[in-house]
Scaffold this motif. Structure first.
Motif, short mmCIF file in Angstrom:
data_model
loop_
_atom_site.label_atom_id
_atom_site.label_comp_id
_atom_site.label_asym_id
_atom_site.label_seq_id
_atom_site.Cartn_x
_atom_site.Cartn_y
_atom_site.Cartn_z
N ALA A 71 1.92 -40.08 42.96
CA ALA A 71 2.85 -40.52 41.92
C ALA A 71 2.14 -41.36 40.87
CB ALA A 71 4.00 -41.31 42.54
N SER A 72 2.55 -41.19 39.64
CA SER A 72 2.11 -42.10 38.59
C SER A 72 2.73 -43.47 38.84
CB SER A 72 2.51 -41.57 37.22
OG SER A 72 3.90 -41.30 37.18
N THR A 73 2.08 -44.49 38.33
CA THR A 73 2.54 -45.85 38.59
C THR A 73 3.76 -46.19 37.74
OG1 THR A 73 0.26 -46.52 39.04
CG2 THR A 73 1.85 -48.27 38.56
N PRO A 74 4.84 -46.68 38.37
CA PRO A 74 5.99 -47.11 37.57
C PRO A 74 5.62 -48.32 36.72
CG PRO A 74 6.27 -47.74 39.86
CD PRO A 74 5.05 -46.88 39.81
N ILE A 75 6.29 -48.47 35.60
CA ILE A 75 5.88 -49.47 34.61
C ILE A 75 7.08 -50.31 34.19
CG2 ILE A 75 4.99 -49.78 32.26
CD1 ILE A 75 3.48 -47.13 32.65
N ALA A 76 6.86 -51.60 34.13
CA ALA A 76 7.82 -52.52 33.51
C ALA A 76 7.15 -53.13 32.29
CB ALA A 76 8.23 -53.61 34.49
N LEU A 77 7.79 -53.00 31.15
CA LEU A 77 7.20 -53.45 29.89
C LEU A 77 7.89 -54.72 29.40
CD1 LEU A 77 7.07 -49.98 28.11
CD2 LEU A 77 5.14 -51.20 29.12
N ASP A 122 5.81 -49.54 45.37
CA ASP A 122 4.45 -49.03 45.48
C ASP A 122 4.52 -47.51 45.57
OD1 ASP A 122 2.02 -48.00 46.59
OD2 ASP A 122 1.50 -50.02 47.24
N PRO A 123 3.98 -46.78 44.57
CA PRO A 123 4.12 -45.32 44.59
C PRO A 123 3.45 -44.66 45.79
CG PRO A 123 2.59 -46.02 42.88
CD PRO A 123 3.24 -47.25 43.39
N LEU A 168 9.59 -47.53 33.00
CA LEU A 168 9.30 -46.12 33.20
C LEU A 168 9.12 -45.89 34.69
CD1 LEU A 168 6.61 -45.67 30.41
CD2 LEU A 168 8.97 -44.90 30.29
N ARG A 169 9.89 -44.98 35.26
CA ARG A 169 9.71 -44.66 36.67
C ARG A 169 8.46 -43.81 36.87
NH1 ARG A 169 15.46 -42.62 39.02
NH2 ARG A 169 15.41 -41.35 37.13
N LEU A 185 11.98 -47.02 51.52
CA LEU A 185 11.80 -47.05 50.06
C LEU A 185 12.25 -48.38 49.50
CD1 LEU A 185 13.07 -43.48 49.11
CD2 LEU A 185 10.71 -44.21 49.46
N GLN A 186 11.49 -48.92 48.58
CA GLN A 186 11.79 -50.23 47.99
C GLN A 186 12.55 -50.04 46.68
OE1 GLN A 186 8.33 -52.64 47.25
NE2 GLN A 186 9.50 -54.36 46.42
#
Length: 437
Positions: free
Chosen positions: A347-353, A318-319, A189-190, A241-242
């Motif tokens: 920004a909300s934190t991007p998520i890797a599940l 890093d947001p 999720l971005r 930007l990373q």
């Protein structure tokens, strides 16, 4: 549809439940009546009782419609199933049917909320009915009433009552397959941040006939500034930007163009693989612009203009640093010495599940095809909050909102009944498999 020749998903009941829910205009936005939300909550409670929930709690969410939490006792791990009954507004423009009169055509139910996310509610109910209301694991079914308006006040309740939603596995049925019949798990999720940029060039509006050509127009300055955010091919031009590379399923360009409804002859923006562009790299767009409307526009040089700029942040970045890089860029590229003001909405934190093997096996068995691993843009604040509150929980993001025709948040929203049945079957299989862990 059958689960191990013993458990069945009742498609007729599934369709009936969905149609009853879609008929209620449960819009949780300012200016809309509260009564339909309460009516939807009452219907959800009725459906939960009919599904033999042992206990149903109405959670008081300050200033919002209630959230319902139903408990289905069972041994082994606790599994939380999430969905929401509130929907987006449905302006009449563009609709071919009444948005709150559910209409069935070619196996799809049309109506606001049919896909997002009343399909999730009925999928959960169908999965539990497959076990006659007695699942092989402990299940909490959560149905929220204020997800779409962006306030998500339920997240505050999580802070105050941490045990309310605590679970070992959390299944968020607010997503969908990338294509009808193609089983899909959302793996990333971005994050999503915003900047409100205001430029001022004059002490007041001027007559363009007297001063145009030398007096700096704030709207022109803002347009020039916005144009610096992207290269000519549409790729993001901001330094620092990373970005990353996508290692999941590739999104074929013909499918993307069709699903995004890109007009013939119009090029896509950016370069490289589609999946990299939409799931592994930053994306910047303009959400809104304050400027005189075309109708009634005067012959003036505009003294002040404002834009809201959105930044999607991919997992691995890093947001805070991402938003800071965009802010540095806009401050460094202001035309003509215009005065600039920037307000950053973090920004909300991007998520890797991490993939849950049991969920992948259940989804593959339900649809009879290998599972695609893709990214998503929905449920970001909710999942981020739940992950922070319950760091040991596993997450599953799936649902019936296919990318082909669902058209969530748009006119003619619809859902394929076979997609709901498939997700219900996958959930039943998942609950059964988790009972042995």
């Amino acid at each position: 549809m059958h689960v191990d020749q013993a458990l069945t998903v009742d498609r007729e009941r599934l369709q009936s439940d969905l149609e009853r829910l879609v008929a209620i205009p449960s819009i949780a936005f300012e200016g809309y009546p509260r009564e339909p939300l309460d009516e939807a909550a009452d219907l959800v409670e009725e459906l939960l009782r009919d599904a033999r929930a042992a206990q149903i709690q109405r959670v008081d969410v300050p200033g919002e419609a209630p959230t319902l939490v139903a408990d289905f006792p069972g041994a082994g791990p606790t599994v939380l199933l999430y969905s929401h009954y509130d929907v987006q507004p449905a302006p009449a423009d563009g609709w071919e049917t009444d948005p709150f009169t559910p209409t069935v055509k070619d196996g799809r139910v049309y109506g606001r909320g049919a896909a997002d996310d009343k399909s999730g509610i009925v999928a959960h109910l169908a999965a539990l009915r497959a076990f006659d209301g007695a699942p092989p694991v402990h299940v909490k079914l959560v149905v929220e009433g204020s997800e779409e308006n962006g306030r998500q006040a339920l997240l505050g309740v999580v802070d105050e009552q941490p045990d309310l939603l605590r679970a070992d596995v959390m299944v968020i049925a607010d997503n969908g397959n990338w294509k009808v019949g193609e089983p899909t798990l959302s793996q990333t999720l971005r994050g999503h941040g915003k900047l409100v940029v205001t430029l001022r060039t004059l002490d007041g509006a001027l007559h363009s006939g007297h001063f145009g050509g030398a007096a700096p127009d704030a709207l022109l300055a803002l347009n020039r500034l916005i144009a610096t955010l992207h290269n000519d091919d549409g790729s993001v031009a901001v330094q620092g930007l990373q970005d990353g590379d996508w290692d999941g399923t590739e999104w074929p360009e013909p499918d993307f163009r069709r699903q995004a409804r890109v007009l013939d002859g119009v090029a896509l923006v950016g370069s490289g693989a589609i999946s990299d562009r939409v799931w592994a790299r930053h994306a910047i767009s303009v959400l809104g612009l304050d400027a005189p409307p075309v109708e009634g526009a005067g012959n003036i040089v505009i003294p002040e203009a404002r834009a809201k700029i959105a930044v999607r942040v991919p997992p691995g970045a890093d947001p805070v640093q991402s938003l800071a890089a965009v802010e540095r860029h806009v401050r460094a590229n202001v035309p003509w010495g215009a005065r600039i003001d920037v307000v950053v909405e973090p920004a909300s934190t991007p998520i890797a599940l991490p993939a849950l093997p049991e969920a992948e096996r259940a989804l593959e068995q339900a649809f009879g095809k290998p599972v695609a691993r893709m990214g998503s843009g929905g449920s970001v604040p909710l999942v981020a909050k739940l992950r922070a509150a319950y760091p040991d929980a596993s997450f599953v993001l799936w649902g019936a909102q296919d990318s082909d025709l669902a058209r969530i948040h748009a006119a003619n929203e619809s859902v394929d009944l076979g997609e709901i049945a498939g997700i219900a079957l996958a959930e039943a299989l998942l609950l059964k498999e988790l009972s042995s862990t």
